[in-house]
Motif scaffolding. Structure first.
Motif, PDB file in Angstrom:
ATOM      1  N   GLN A  74      89.181  66.250  55.351  1.00  0.00           N
ATOM      2  CA  GLN A  74      89.829  67.410  54.734  1.00  0.00           C
ATOM      3  C   GLN A  74      88.914  68.626  54.813  1.00  0.00           C
ATOM      4  OE1 GLN A  74      90.689  65.777  50.909  1.00  0.00           O
ATOM      5  NE2 GLN A  74      88.748  66.372  50.033  1.00  0.00           N
ATOM      6  N   CYS A  75      89.493  69.740  55.245  1.00  0.00           N
ATOM      7  CA  CYS A  75      88.705  70.964  55.326  1.00  0.00           C
ATOM      8  C   CYS A  75      89.166  72.000  54.303  1.00  0.00           C
ATOM      9  CB  CYS A  75      88.730  71.529  56.739  1.00  0.00           C
ATOM     10  SG  CYS A  75      90.353  71.839  57.393  1.00  0.00           S
ATOM     11  N   SER A  76      90.287  71.727  53.646  1.00  0.00           N
ATOM     12  CA  SER A  76      90.754  72.578  52.560  1.00  0.00           C
ATOM     13  C   SER A  76      91.739  71.769  51.728  1.00  0.00           C
ATOM     14  CB  SER A  76      91.437  73.825  53.121  1.00  0.00           C
ATOM     15  OG  SER A  76      91.875  74.674  52.079  1.00  0.00           O
ATOM     16  N   PHE A  77      91.801  72.049  50.443  1.00  0.00           N
ATOM     17  CA  PHE A  77      92.787  71.349  49.624  1.00  0.00           C
ATOM     18  C   PHE A  77      93.336  72.253  48.531  1.00  0.00           C
ATOM     19  CE2 PHE A  77      89.272  70.786  46.725  1.00  0.00           C
ATOM     20  CZ  PHE A  77      89.856  70.679  45.481  1.00  0.00           C
ATOM     21  N   TRP A  78      94.538  71.899  48.105  1.00  0.00           N
ATOM     22  CA  TRP A  78      95.218  72.556  46.999  1.00  0.00           C
ATOM     23  C   TRP A  78      95.626  71.460  46.023  1.00  0.00           C
ATOM     24  CZ3 TRP A  78      96.838  77.833  46.853  1.00  0.00           C
ATOM     25  CH2 TRP A  78      96.521  78.566  48.004  1.00  0.00           C
ATOM     26  N   THR A  79      95.518  71.742  44.754  1.00  0.00           N
ATOM     27  CA  THR A  79      95.986  70.798  43.748  1.00  0.00           C
ATOM     28  C   THR A  79      96.786  71.550  42.693  1.00  0.00           C
ATOM     29  OG1 THR A  79      95.303  69.014  42.261  1.00  0.00           O
ATOM     30  CG2 THR A  79      93.872  70.931  42.353  1.00  0.00           C
ATOM     31  N   VAL A  80      97.757  70.884  42.122  1.00  0.00           N
ATOM     32  CA  VAL A  80      98.590  71.498  41.083  1.00  0.00           C
ATOM     33  C   VAL A  80      98.047  71.070  39.722  1.00  0.00           C
ATOM     34  CG1 VAL A  80     100.900  71.595  40.078  1.00  0.00           C
ATOM     35  CG2 VAL A  80     100.631  71.533  42.555  1.00  0.00           C
ATOM     36  N   ALA A  81      97.749  72.038  38.881  1.00  0.00           N
ATOM     37  CA  ALA A  81      97.270  71.758  37.526  1.00  0.00           C
ATOM     38  C   ALA A  81      98.420  71.971  36.559  1.00  0.00           C
ATOM     39  CB  ALA A  81      96.107  72.682  37.168  1.00  0.00           C
ATOM     40  N   MET A  82      98.819  70.905  35.893  1.00  0.00           N
ATOM     41  CA  MET A  82      99.882  71.004  34.901  1.00  0.00           C
ATOM     42  C   MET A  82      99.253  71.456  33.580  1.00  0.00           C
ATOM     43  SD  MET A  82     102.665  70.364  36.394  1.00  0.00           S
ATOM     44  CE  MET A  82     103.754  70.112  35.017  1.00  0.00           C
ATOM     45  N   ILE A  83      99.286  72.741  33.344  1.00  0.00           N
ATOM     46  CA  ILE A  83      98.702  73.323  32.139  1.00  0.00           C
ATOM     47  C   ILE A  83      99.815  73.516  31.117  1.00  0.00           C
ATOM     48  CG2 ILE A  83      97.340  75.227  31.203  1.00  0.00           C
ATOM     49  CD1 ILE A  83      95.911  73.698  33.424  1.00  0.00           C
ATOM     50  N   LYS A  84      99.656  72.881  29.967  1.00  0.00           N
ATOM     51  CA  LYS A  84     100.648  73.065  28.902  1.00  0.00           C
ATOM     52  C   LYS A  84     100.358  74.363  28.183  1.00  0.00           C
ATOM     53  CE  LYS A  84     101.380  68.170  28.296  1.00  0.00           C
ATOM     54  NZ  LYS A  84     100.983  66.989  27.574  1.00  0.00           N
ATOM     55  N   ARG A  85     101.408  75.024  27.762  1.00  0.00           N
ATOM     56  CA  ARG A  85     101.251  76.291  27.048  1.00  0.00           C
ATOM     57  C   ARG A  85     100.326  76.098  25.849  1.00  0.00           C
ATOM     58  NH1 ARG A  85     103.545  79.952  30.050  1.00  0.00           N
ATOM     59  NH2 ARG A  85     105.614  79.564  30.839  1.00  0.00           N
ATOM     60  N   GLY A  86      99.394  77.019  25.706  1.00  0.00           N
ATOM     61  CA  GLY A  86      98.468  76.966  24.585  1.00  0.00           C
ATOM     62  C   GLY A  86      97.189  76.200  24.891  1.00  0.00           C
ATOM     63  N   GLU A  87      97.155  75.428  25.998  1.00  0.00           N
ATOM     64  CA  GLU A  87      95.941  74.702  26.370  1.00  0.00           C
ATOM     65  C   GLU A  87      94.947  75.656  27.011  1.00  0.00           C
ATOM     66  OE1 GLU A  87      96.270  71.364  28.979  1.00  0.00           O
ATOM     67  OE2 GLU A  87      97.345  70.166  27.521  1.00  0.00           O
TER      68      GLU A  87
END
Length: 196
Positions: A74-87
């Motif tokens: 892998q030379c680049s990556f993206w990840t999704v962060a599930m941020i809950k409101r208020g965190e």
């Protein structure tokens, strides 16, 4: 503090731009492609021969996109962060426009990005997948763990045309779910062939 001097990169001759892009990392090319429509268009016209495919890995806790090179590293990556409101999230997010939509993105390490998704992670995921496919013109290889994601079928339209779609899980999927996947894949193939 005065602004740093700018350099008219996009006004250089194409061969100079091509040579410069060939010496950039995958992450730098991705960031350049998100600067403007013109920079995206220029990056699209430059082939990156060392890049090989885009791998997508989806389960309940990990939704990631990897740009892989010819050595399957892998030379680049993206990840999704599930941020809950208020965190609280210590990452410093910036707002990038991807596919005409504002997306909160944080650069992590030298070669990675985190996308903030409060809900519906499939939406920012699709924006990034579409952008990377358009910029790098690479095939998709998808690993989806359906029994680890609630309503996993909503992710199928994100990657309608892919080289590999691996459904991997401990529980069998239903005939209706399998039929839906087949229809979506056949429809995407038909539309791709028809409009090329």
């Amino acid at each position: 503090m005065p602004d740093s001097p700018s350099f008219p990169f996009l006004r250089l001759p194409f061969l100079a731009i091509q040579n410069t892009v060939h010496h950039m990392s995958c992450t730098e090319i991705t960031e350049l492609s998100m600067c403007s429509r013109r920079s995206k268009s220029i990056v699209r016209s430059v082939r990156c021969p060392e890049l090989f495919y885009i791998r997508i890995y989806l389960n309940q806790k990990n939704m990631s996109i990897y740009v892989m090179n010819r050595d399957h590293v892998q030379c680049s990556f993206w990840t999704v962060a599930m941020i809950k409101r208020g965190e609280k999230d210590p990452s410093k997010y910036r707002v990038d426009t991807i596919g005409g939509v504002d997306v909160r993105v944080a650069k992590i390490q030298e070669w990675g990005f985190r996308i903030e998704a409060n809900e519906n992670p499939e939406k920012p995921l699709k924006l990034v997948v579409d952008h990377l496919k358009e910029v790098f013109k690479l095939p998709l290889k998808v690993v989806l763990l359906p029994d680890k994601i609630n309503d996993f079928l909503r992710f199928i339209p994100i990657f309608p045309v892919c080289k590999t779609l691996l459904l991997n899980g401990g529980e069998a999927i239903t005939k209706e779910e399998l039929e839906y996947i087949k229809i979506m894949l056949l429809l995407s193939i038909y539309l791709t062939v028809r409009f090329q």
